[in-house]
Design a protein around this motif. Structure first.
Motif, PDB file in Angstrom:
ATOM      1  N   ALA A 147      -3.436  26.507  34.853  1.00  0.00           N
ATOM      2  CA  ALA A 147      -2.723  27.014  36.032  1.00  0.00           C
ATOM      3  C   ALA A 147      -1.826  25.941  36.649  1.00  0.00           C
ATOM      4  O   ALA A 147      -0.798  26.268  37.260  1.00  0.00           O
ATOM      5  CB  ALA A 147      -3.720  27.523  37.074  1.00  0.00           C
ATOM      6  N   TYR A 148      -2.205  24.673  36.495  1.00  0.00           N
ATOM      7  CA  TYR A 148      -1.373  23.609  37.062  1.00  0.00           C
ATOM      8  C   TYR A 148      -0.005  23.563  36.372  1.00  0.00           C
ATOM      9  O   TYR A 148       1.019  23.322  37.021  1.00  0.00           O
ATOM     10  CB  TYR A 148      -2.080  22.259  36.941  1.00  0.00           C
ATOM     11  CG  TYR A 148      -3.268  22.114  37.858  1.00  0.00           C
ATOM     12  CD1 TYR A 148      -3.103  21.789  39.200  1.00  0.00           C
ATOM     13  CD2 TYR A 148      -4.570  22.309  37.393  1.00  0.00           C
ATOM     14  CE1 TYR A 148      -4.190  21.652  40.050  1.00  0.00           C
ATOM     15  CE2 TYR A 148      -5.665  22.177  38.233  1.00  0.00           C
ATOM     16  CZ  TYR A 148      -5.472  21.853  39.558  1.00  0.00           C
ATOM     17  OH  TYR A 148      -6.558  21.727  40.394  1.00  0.00           O
ATOM     18  N   TYR A 149       0.018  23.793  35.056  1.00  0.00           N
ATOM     19  CA  TYR A 149       1.295  23.850  34.345  1.00  0.00           C
ATOM     20  C   TYR A 149       2.106  25.071  34.784  1.00  0.00           C
ATOM     21  O   TYR A 149       3.327  24.991  34.954  1.00  0.00           O
ATOM     22  CB  TYR A 149       1.058  23.898  32.835  1.00  0.00           C
ATOM     23  CG  TYR A 149       0.580  22.604  32.237  1.00  0.00           C
ATOM     24  CD1 TYR A 149       1.186  21.389  32.560  1.00  0.00           C
ATOM     25  CD2 TYR A 149      -0.475  22.583  31.332  1.00  0.00           C
ATOM     26  CE1 TYR A 149       0.752  20.198  32.004  1.00  0.00           C
ATOM     27  CE2 TYR A 149      -0.918  21.398  30.770  1.00  0.00           C
ATOM     28  CZ  TYR A 149      -0.302  20.207  31.105  1.00  0.00           C
ATOM     29  OH  TYR A 149      -0.737  19.029  30.552  1.00  0.00           O
ATOM     30  N   SER A 150       1.427  26.195  34.955  1.00  0.00           N
ATOM     31  CA  SER A 150       2.119  27.400  35.414  1.00  0.00           C
ATOM     32  C   SER A 150       2.712  27.191  36.797  1.00  0.00           C
ATOM     33  O   SER A 150       3.843  27.606  37.079  1.00  0.00           O
ATOM     34  CB  SER A 150       1.150  28.589  35.436  1.00  0.00           C
ATOM     35  OG  SER A 150       0.651  28.860  34.144  1.00  0.00           O
ATOM     36  N   LEU A 151       1.937  26.539  37.670  1.00  0.00           N
ATOM     37  CA  LEU A 151       2.416  26.291  39.021  1.00  0.00           C
ATOM     38  C   LEU A 151       3.662  25.413  39.002  1.00  0.00           C
ATOM     39  O   LEU A 151       4.642  25.687  39.707  1.00  0.00           O
ATOM     40  CB  LEU A 151       1.312  25.621  39.843  1.00  0.00           C
ATOM     41  CG  LEU A 151       1.659  25.282  41.292  1.00  0.00           C
ATOM     42  CD1 LEU A 151       2.002  26.544  42.079  1.00  0.00           C
ATOM     43  CD2 LEU A 151       0.498  24.545  41.961  1.00  0.00           C
ATOM     44  N   GLU A 152       3.651  24.371  38.187  1.00  0.00           N
ATOM     45  CA  GLU A 152       4.820  23.499  38.099  1.00  0.00           C
ATOM     46  C   GLU A 152       6.044  24.275  37.621  1.00  0.00           C
ATOM     47  O   GLU A 152       7.142  24.139  38.181  1.00  0.00           O
ATOM     48  CB  GLU A 152       4.538  22.329  37.160  1.00  0.00           C
ATOM     49  CG  GLU A 152       5.703  21.351  37.049  1.00  0.00           C
ATOM     50  CD  GLU A 152       5.379  20.181  36.142  1.00  0.00           C
ATOM     51  OE1 GLU A 152       5.036  19.101  36.662  1.00  0.00           O
ATOM     52  OE2 GLU A 152       5.455  20.358  34.901  1.00  0.00           O
ATOM     53  N   LYS A 153       5.851  25.098  36.609  1.00  0.00           N
ATOM     54  CA  LYS A 153       6.975  25.863  36.063  1.00  0.00           C
ATOM     55  C   LYS A 153       7.557  26.814  37.106  1.00  0.00           C
ATOM     56  O   LYS A 153       8.784  26.921  37.257  1.00  0.00           O
ATOM     57  CB  LYS A 153       6.521  26.648  34.832  1.00  0.00           C
ATOM     58  CG  LYS A 153       7.641  27.398  34.122  1.00  0.00           C
ATOM     59  CD  LYS A 153       7.139  28.059  32.860  1.00  0.00           C
ATOM     60  CE  LYS A 153       8.249  28.794  32.127  1.00  0.00           C
ATOM     61  NZ  LYS A 153       9.297  27.889  31.637  1.00  0.00           N
ATOM     62  N   ILE A 154       6.687  27.501  37.835  1.00  0.00           N
ATOM     63  CA  ILE A 154       7.155  28.460  38.836  1.00  0.00           C
ATOM     64  C   ILE A 154       7.837  27.747  39.997  1.00  0.00           C
ATOM     65  O   ILE A 154       8.899  28.175  40.474  1.00  0.00           O
ATOM     66  CB  ILE A 154       5.978  29.328  39.323  1.00  0.00           C
ATOM     67  CG1 ILE A 154       5.539  30.279  38.204  1.00  0.00           C
ATOM     68  CG2 ILE A 154       6.357  30.116  40.575  1.00  0.00           C
ATOM     69  CD1 ILE A 154       4.261  31.036  38.488  1.00  0.00           C
ATOM     70  N   LEU A 155       7.267  26.642  40.459  1.00  0.00           N
ATOM     71  CA  LEU A 155       7.874  25.927  41.583  1.00  0.00           C
ATOM     72  C   LEU A 155       9.201  25.282  41.192  1.00  0.00           C
ATOM     73  O   LEU A 155      10.104  25.140  42.029  1.00  0.00           O
ATOM     74  CB  LEU A 155       6.907  24.869  42.114  1.00  0.00           C
ATOM     75  CG  LEU A 155       5.649  25.402  42.807  1.00  0.00           C
ATOM     76  CD1 LEU A 155       4.780  24.249  43.292  1.00  0.00           C
ATOM     77  CD2 LEU A 155       5.998  26.325  43.971  1.00  0.00           C
TER      78      LEU A 155
END
Length: 255
Positions: A147-155
Motif C-alpha cells: 500500500a505504501y507504493y500505491s500511496l506514493e503513486k497516487i499522491l
C-alpha cells in the motif's frame, strides 16, 4: 444509543491529546451515541493502566464488558492507517465477541481514501514548492506493505515526483530514499509523519538525535530537513475522514 468503539494501537506518550481531539470530533458528529476508547496493543494497554490512565482497556475487555451489559449492537472504528496485522486482529476479536457489529475500516483502505489524503495535504505541500516531501509511515511485515507504493503513486499524480513515501522499519525497504532525494538535487526536505499521533517513532526514528534517525541521515547529506506536522491526527480533514468511515459502518449495522 449505539456504542462506537474507537480502537487505536495505542500510545504511552503525550500524543493522547490527539485521541481526545478525535474523540471530541466523533462525539459531535454522533451526539446520540456513546464513544468508547479501546486499544489493540496489550503492552500499551498495560502501560497506560499502570502509569497514566487506569481506565484504559484492551479491545477484548471492552467487548466483554459490553456483552455483560446486554449490549447487542456495536460499531468498532479502526484507527489504524492501513488494514494490516493489527486491523485483522481487531476484526477477529470483534467477530469472536458474539455481538452484532460493523467495523469502520482503517483510514486508508479504499482508493477514495487516498484521494482524500491528497486533498488534505494540498495546503501543506503546495506551500513548499522547492522542497522534496517525504511521508514516513511505520512499515509492516503484512502483505499490505505494498500500500505504501500505491500511496506514493497516487499522491504523485497530484504533487509530482518530488513526493516520496517511506517507512521507519520493516517493509517496504526505504534505505535508499535519502540518497535518492540527494541525487535528485534537493537541498531541503519536508518530512510529514504518516502516523496518527506524535509517538515514539516520531521522537526516536524521525526527529531523534541518534545517527539512525531520518533527520540525522539527511544532515549528513547536507540536506536541510524538518517536520511539516506532528502527525495526521490534528490535520484538518482527517477527523472528517474517520467520521465518514464510522457513518458507513453505522449505516450498514442499522439498515
Amino acid at each position: 444509543m449505539l456504542p462506537i468503539i474507537m480502537t487505536a494501537f495505542g500510545t504511552t506518550s503525550d500524543a493522547l491529546a490527539t485521541y481526545a481531539y478525535l474523540g471530541g470530533m466523533v462525539g459531535n458528529a454522533f451526539p446520540d451515541d456513546e464513544i468508547i476508547w479501546a486499544y489493540s496493543s496489550r503492552m500499551v494497554t498495560r502501560e497506560l493502566q499502570q502509569r497514566e490512565n487506569q481506565s484504559a482497556m484492551h479491545l477484548e475487555e471492552v467487548l466483554e464488558k459490553l456483552a455483560s451489559q446486554g449490549i447487542s449492537k456495536i460499531v468498532v472504528q479502526s484507527l489504524h492507517l492501513f488494514p494490516g496485522i493489527e486491523f485483522h486482529r481487531l476484526h477477529q476479536a470483534t467477530r469472536q465477541s458474539g455481538l452484532d457489529f460493523a467495523i469502520g475500516l482503517p483510514l486508508f483502505t479504499a482508493p477514495s481514501d487516498y484521494d482524500r489524503l491528497a486533498a488534505i495535504l494540498q495546503p501543506v505541500i503546495r506551500s513548499r514548492p522547492e522542497q522534496a516531501i517525504l511521508l514516513l509511515g511505520h512499515g509492516t511485515d503484512h502483505p499490505v506493505w505494498t500500500a505504501y507504493y500505491s500511496l506514493e503513486k497516487i499522491l504523485r499524480r497530484t504533487f509530482g515526483n518530488r513526493l516520496y513515501v517511506g517507512v521507519v522499519e520493516k517493509s517496504p525497504d526505504s534505505s535508499h530514499l535519502v540518497d535518492e532525494i540527494a541525487e535528485a538535487g534537493f537541498t531541503e526536505v519536508g518530512i510529514l509523519p504518516l502516523f496518527l499521533v506524535k509517538g515514539l517513532h516520531y521522537r526516536r526514528d524521525i526527529i531523534g538525535d541518534g545517527p539512525g534517525s531520518w533527520l540525522s541521515r539527511f544532515q549528513r547529506k547536507n540536506i536541510a530537513a524538518g517536520c511539516i506536522a506532528d502527525g495526521l491526527g490534528f490535520m484538518p480533514g482527517v477527523a472528517e475522514l474517520i467520521i465518514t468511515h464510522i457513518a458507513s459502518a453505522r449505516e450498514k449495522l442499522l439498515r
